[in-house]
Design a protein around this motif. Structure first.
Motif, PDB file in Angstrom:
ATOM      1  N   ILE A   1      25.033  42.217  61.782  1.00  0.00           N
ATOM      2  CA  ILE A   1      25.210  41.328  60.993  1.00  0.00           C
ATOM      3  C   ILE A   1      25.558  39.980  61.680  1.00  0.00           C
ATOM      4  O   ILE A   1      26.586  39.821  62.357  1.00  0.00           O
ATOM      5  N   THR A   2      24.631  39.129  61.770  1.00  0.00           N
ATOM      6  CA  THR A   2      24.885  37.750  62.630  1.00  0.00           C
ATOM      7  C   THR A   2      25.680  36.896  62.149  1.00  0.00           C
ATOM      8  O   THR A   2      26.276  35.982  62.959  1.00  0.00           O
ATOM      9  N   GLY A   3      25.862  36.724  60.792  1.00  0.00           N
ATOM     10  CA  GLY A   3      26.730  35.661  60.187  1.00  0.00           C
ATOM     11  C   GLY A   3      25.860  34.497  59.321  1.00  0.00           C
ATOM     12  O   GLY A   3      26.142  33.828  58.658  1.00  0.00           O
ATOM     13  N   LYS A   4      24.424  34.420  60.033  1.00  0.00           N
ATOM     14  CA  LYS A   4      23.703  33.432  59.344  1.00  0.00           C
ATOM     15  C   LYS A   4      23.100  33.984  57.940  1.00  0.00           C
ATOM     16  O   LYS A   4      22.585  33.166  57.142  1.00  0.00           O
ATOM     17  N   GLU A   5      22.921  35.133  57.823  1.00  0.00           N
ATOM     18  CA  GLU A   5      22.610  35.976  56.673  1.00  0.00           C
ATOM     19  C   GLU A   5      23.118  35.177  55.403  1.00  0.00           C
ATOM     20  O   GLU A   5      22.494  34.821  54.606  1.00  0.00           O
ATOM     21  N   LYS A   6      24.647  35.501  55.523  1.00  0.00           N
ATOM     22  CA  LYS A   6      25.239  34.649  54.017  1.00  0.00           C
ATOM     23  C   LYS A   6      24.931  33.087  54.053  1.00  0.00           C
ATOM     24  O   LYS A   6      24.881  32.843  53.035  1.00  0.00           O
ATOM     25  N   GLU A   7      24.916  32.575  55.200  1.00  0.00           N
ATOM     26  CA  GLU A   7      24.583  30.990  54.981  1.00  0.00           C
ATOM     27  C   GLU A   7      23.072  30.575  54.508  1.00  0.00           C
ATOM     28  O   GLU A   7      23.167  30.000  53.637  1.00  0.00           O
ATOM     29  N   PHE A   8      22.397  31.575  54.805  1.00  0.00           N
ATOM     30  CA  PHE A   8      21.020  31.377  54.454  1.00  0.00           C
ATOM     31  C   PHE A   8      20.724  31.522  52.935  1.00  0.00           C
ATOM     32  O   PHE A   8      19.873  31.000  52.266  1.00  0.00           O
ATOM     33  N   LEU A   9      21.179  32.995  52.688  1.00  0.00           N
ATOM     34  CA  LEU A   9      21.196  33.267  51.407  1.00  0.00           C
ATOM     35  C   LEU A   9      21.955  32.301  50.368  1.00  0.00           C
ATOM     36  O   LEU A   9      21.309  31.969  49.396  1.00  0.00           O
ATOM     37  N   TYR A  10      22.960  31.814  50.745  1.00  0.00           N
ATOM     38  CA  TYR A  10      23.745  30.672  49.894  1.00  0.00           C
ATOM     39  C   TYR A  10      22.983  29.577  49.812  1.00  0.00           C
ATOM     40  O   TYR A  10      22.901  28.940  48.598  1.00  0.00           O
ATOM     41  N   ASP A  11      22.281  28.978  50.671  1.00  0.00           N
ATOM     42  CA  ASP A  11      21.483  27.912  50.792  1.00  0.00           C
ATOM     43  C   ASP A  11      20.276  28.262  49.797  1.00  0.00           C
ATOM     44  O   ASP A  11      19.908  27.414  48.847  1.00  0.00           O
ATOM     45  N   LEU A  12      19.775  29.282  49.646  1.00  0.00           N
ATOM     46  CA  LEU A  12      18.627  29.828  48.912  1.00  0.00           C
ATOM     47  C   LEU A  12      19.015  29.801  47.349  1.00  0.00           C
ATOM     48  O   LEU A  12      18.353  29.153  46.477  1.00  0.00           O
ATOM     49  N   LEU A  13      20.230  30.304  47.120  1.00  0.00           N
ATOM     50  CA  LEU A  13      20.874  30.266  45.752  1.00  0.00           C
ATOM     51  C   LEU A  13      21.214  28.906  45.337  1.00  0.00           C
ATOM     52  O   LEU A  13      20.950  28.515  43.950  1.00  0.00           O
ATOM     53  N   LEU A  14      21.791  28.064  46.038  1.00  0.00           N
ATOM     54  CA  LEU A  14      21.939  26.764  45.530  1.00  0.00           C
ATOM     55  C   LEU A  14      20.811  25.805  45.362  1.00  0.00           C
ATOM     56  O   LEU A  14      20.774  24.863  44.617  1.00  0.00           O
ATOM     57  N   ASN A  15      19.737  25.932  46.209  1.00  0.00           N
ATOM     58  CA  ASN A  15      18.691  25.166  46.236  1.00  0.00           C
ATOM     59  C   ASN A  15      17.662  25.861  45.600  1.00  0.00           C
ATOM     60  O   ASN A  15      16.619  26.730  46.547  1.00  0.00           O
ATOM     61  N   THR A  16      17.326  25.913  44.437  1.00  0.00           N
ATOM     62  CA  THR A  16      16.386  26.724  43.561  1.00  0.00           C
ATOM     63  C   THR A  16      15.086  26.762  43.895  1.00  0.00           C
ATOM     64  O   THR A  16      14.090  27.536  43.828  1.00  0.00           O
ATOM     65  N   ASN A  17      14.513  25.438  44.448  1.00  0.00           N
ATOM     66  CA  ASN A  17      13.149  25.182  44.706  1.00  0.00           C
ATOM     67  C   ASN A  17      12.677  25.788  45.999  1.00  0.00           C
ATOM     68  O   ASN A  17      11.522  25.835  46.360  1.00  0.00           O
ATOM     69  N   LEU A  18      13.712  26.406  46.896  1.00  0.00           N
ATOM     70  CA  LEU A  18      13.367  26.897  48.081  1.00  0.00           C
ATOM     71  C   LEU A  18      12.298  28.163  47.897  1.00  0.00           C
ATOM     72  O   LEU A  18      11.643  28.423  48.778  1.00  0.00           O
ATOM     73  N   GLU A  19      12.610  28.806  46.954  1.00  0.00           N
ATOM     74  CA  GLU A  19      11.866  30.031  46.623  1.00  0.00           C
ATOM     75  C   GLU A  19      10.197  29.669  46.578  1.00  0.00           C
ATOM     76  O   GLU A  19       9.430  30.237  47.153  1.00  0.00           O
ATOM     77  N   ALA A  20       9.993  28.569  45.918  1.00  0.00           N
ATOM     78  CA  ALA A  20       8.774  28.056  45.601  1.00  0.00           C
ATOM     79  C   ALA A  20       8.101  27.502  46.929  1.00  0.00           C
ATOM     80  O   ALA A  20       7.031  27.419  47.431  1.00  0.00           O
ATOM     81  N   GLU A  21       9.098  26.794  47.797  1.00  0.00           N
ATOM     82  CA  GLU A  21       8.700  26.040  48.991  1.00  0.00           C
ATOM     83  C   GLU A  21       8.698  27.137  50.232  1.00  0.00           C
ATOM     84  O   GLU A  21       8.118  26.631  51.131  1.00  0.00           O
ATOM     85  N   LYS A  22       9.003  28.270  50.021  1.00  0.00           N
ATOM     86  CA  LYS A  22       8.806  29.382  51.110  1.00  0.00           C
ATOM     87  C   LYS A  22       9.239  28.915  52.476  1.00  0.00           C
ATOM     88  O   LYS A  22       9.023  29.090  53.470  1.00  0.00           O
ATOM     89  N   LYS A  23      10.565  28.099  52.386  1.00  0.00           N
ATOM     90  CA  LYS A  23      11.279  27.696  53.557  1.00  0.00           C
ATOM     91  C   LYS A  23      11.453  28.625  54.591  1.00  0.00           C
ATOM     92  O   LYS A  23      11.063  28.624  55.672  1.00  0.00           O
ATOM     93  N   TYR A  24      12.016  29.842  54.162  1.00  0.00           N
ATOM     94  CA  TYR A  24      12.400  31.091  55.158  1.00  0.00           C
ATOM     95  C   TYR A  24      11.462  31.750  55.550  1.00  0.00           C
ATOM     96  O   TYR A  24      11.330  32.330  56.592  1.00  0.00           O
ATOM     97  N   SER A  25      10.236  31.983  54.786  1.00  0.00           N
ATOM     98  CA  SER A  25       9.029  32.779  55.286  1.00  0.00           C
ATOM     99  C   SER A  25       8.386  31.952  56.189  1.00  0.00           C
ATOM    100  O   SER A  25       7.955  32.521  57.207  1.00  0.00           O
ATOM    101  N   LYS A  26       8.300  30.678  55.917  1.00  0.00           N
ATOM    102  CA  LYS A  26       7.604  29.811  57.123  1.00  0.00           C
ATOM    103  C   LYS A  26       8.536  29.759  58.221  1.00  0.00           C
ATOM    104  O   LYS A  26       7.811  29.893  59.314  1.00  0.00           O
ATOM    105  N   MET A  27       9.792  29.684  58.336  1.00  0.00           N
ATOM    106  CA  MET A  27      10.765  29.961  59.387  1.00  0.00           C
ATOM    107  C   MET A  27      10.503  31.234  60.301  1.00  0.00           C
ATOM    108  O   MET A  27      10.356  31.080  61.288  1.00  0.00           O
ATOM    109  N   ALA A  28      10.389  32.485  59.233  1.00  0.00           N
ATOM    110  CA  ALA A  28      10.162  33.572  59.812  1.00  0.00           C
ATOM    111  C   ALA A  28       8.978  33.793  60.719  1.00  0.00           C
ATOM    112  O   ALA A  28       8.855  34.359  61.726  1.00  0.00           O
TER     113      ALA A  28
END
Length: 383
Positions: A11-38
């Motif tokens: 576990i790198t520590g970033k997992e929790k940060e990114f998941l929390y960001d995703l939960l707080l910002n509900t439009n990120l699922e539609a924007e595919k922010k993390y898919s694009k980053m990956a």
């Protein structure tokens, strides 16, 4: 000594940060922010082009089977020593899996065995880079080119492995990678399809987006999209993509830790080369240290070894059961594959994970040597 697990997630520590960001910002699922980053990270780290992130590597194989339009007239050559998904994706489209044997010294598909199986019904060859060790892609690609066949690289185990400087997954018409929970770089569940033959890009895009021309819509080529092709819901969840990004950002550190452990196993256990078969360390190709295995002399020795290690608090495991001996496959054909059966019956995987400390590894090595020292003594006494 605490019990030594077979695998333990890094576990790198970033997992929790990114998941929390995703939960707080509900439009990120539609924007595919993390898919694009990956996708960007996979391109930067390994040079991949045309990456489609999927909910599993199985899904990536299923897309390929649809893209190739395989059917009941087609045969797909692959190793029997692999996970069932390698065969199952093609069987879903009614193609027939044809199993080639492995090499003598390593559980990788034998090009010579493949050559004997090619006929007018053969449509594709699916080499599997077991444990991150690379198949002989030059020979396989030459056979495919000669007979007009497609090559599908099952690199589920092999992110970070290279064949003559080229990354696993980039050497066939298609490549697939797994980010399953047990892989070096994980997303919980997830995979990737790499399309190297760009003539398939449009078709794969339609299959990937539920059989629609949604990509044309996203590219501004149409004002709406519609159903145009067979397809399904193959995309990775944005939550899994967020975990994947955290892992990829730490890829170099994770890889270095695993490589150090793998190399120590190989060096320390080489003294047992008369008792066990070890992975080949090919200087021409680099592997990602996904699995470290030993191959016992027979199935009974394998069982005794696993039992001995477990009694000493070390979680060692066998691996794939040969698909050609499965209940399902026997309705197609009954065959024997001598080398495959050796690996299926005798291969054992040792614990390997990034946070495995030196004390843990030394204890594993000590117990492997102890078992084989005892086995050698018993063998001598019985003569």
């Amino acid at each position: 000594m605490e019990k030594i697990p077979f695998n333990k997630k890094y576990i790198t520590g970033k997992e929790k940060e990114f998941l929390y960001d995703l939960l707080l910002n509900t439009n990120l699922e539609a924007e595919k922010k993390y898919s694009k980053m990956a996708e960007k990270l996979l391109s930067e780290l390994f040079g991949y082009k045309n990456v489609f992130l999927t909910h599993s590597s199985t899904a990536a194989l299923e897309i390929i089977a649809l893209a190739l339009e395989v059917n009941k007239e087609d045969e797909i050559i692959m190793p029997s020593y692999t996970y069932v998904s390698t065969a199952g994706a093609f069987v879903l489209q009614n193609a027939i899996p044809v199993f080639a044997d492995t090499e003598n010294e390593v559980p990788l598909i034998s090009a010579s065995s493949v050559n004997k199986l090619i006929n007018k019904k053969t449509k594709a060859i699916v080499p599997v880079h077991y444990g991150g060790l690379m198949c002989n892609m030059d020979r396989i690609n030459n056979l495919a080119k000669k007979s007009g066949l497609y090559v599908v690289e099952d690199a589920a185990h092999a992110l970070g492995s290279y064949y003559k400087g080229k990354p696993a997954g980039s050497l066939g018409h298609f490549g697939i990678i797994s980010f399953h929970d047990t892989k070096n770089i994980f997303a919980g569940k997830g995979g990737a399809l790499i399309v190297n033959d760009e003539s398939f890009l449009s078709k794969v895009g339609k299959i990937y987006f539920n059989g629609t021309n949604r990509q044309d819509y996203l590219d501004g080529k149409t004002t709406a999209y519609e159903w145009v092709e067979k397809g399904s819901s193959f995309e990775i969840s944005e939550f899994n993509a967020a975990v994947l990004c955290a892992q990829l950002l730490n890829y170099k550190e994770i890889n270095a830790l695993r490589t150090k452990i793998w190399n120590k196993y190989h060096s320390e256990l080489s003294c047992l080369k008369n008792d066990i078969l070890l992975p080949l360390n090919n200087v021409e190709n680099s592997h990602n240290s996904h699995i470290f295995y030993i191959v016992a002399k027979n199935n009974e020795e394998k069982k005794s070894f696993i039992n001995f290690m477990n009694k000493n608090g070390i979680d060692c495991r066998f691996h794939f059961q040969a698909l050609h001996k499965s209940q399902y496959y026997k309705k197609y054909r009954k065959i024997q594959l001598k080398q495959t059966e050796k690996f299926s019956d005798c291969l054992v995987r040792l614990p390997i994970f990034p946070k495995m400390n030196e004390k843990m590894q030394d204890f594993v090595i000590e117990k492997v040597k102890e078992f084989y020292s005892s086995a050698s003594s018993n063998s001598s006494a019985s003569r």
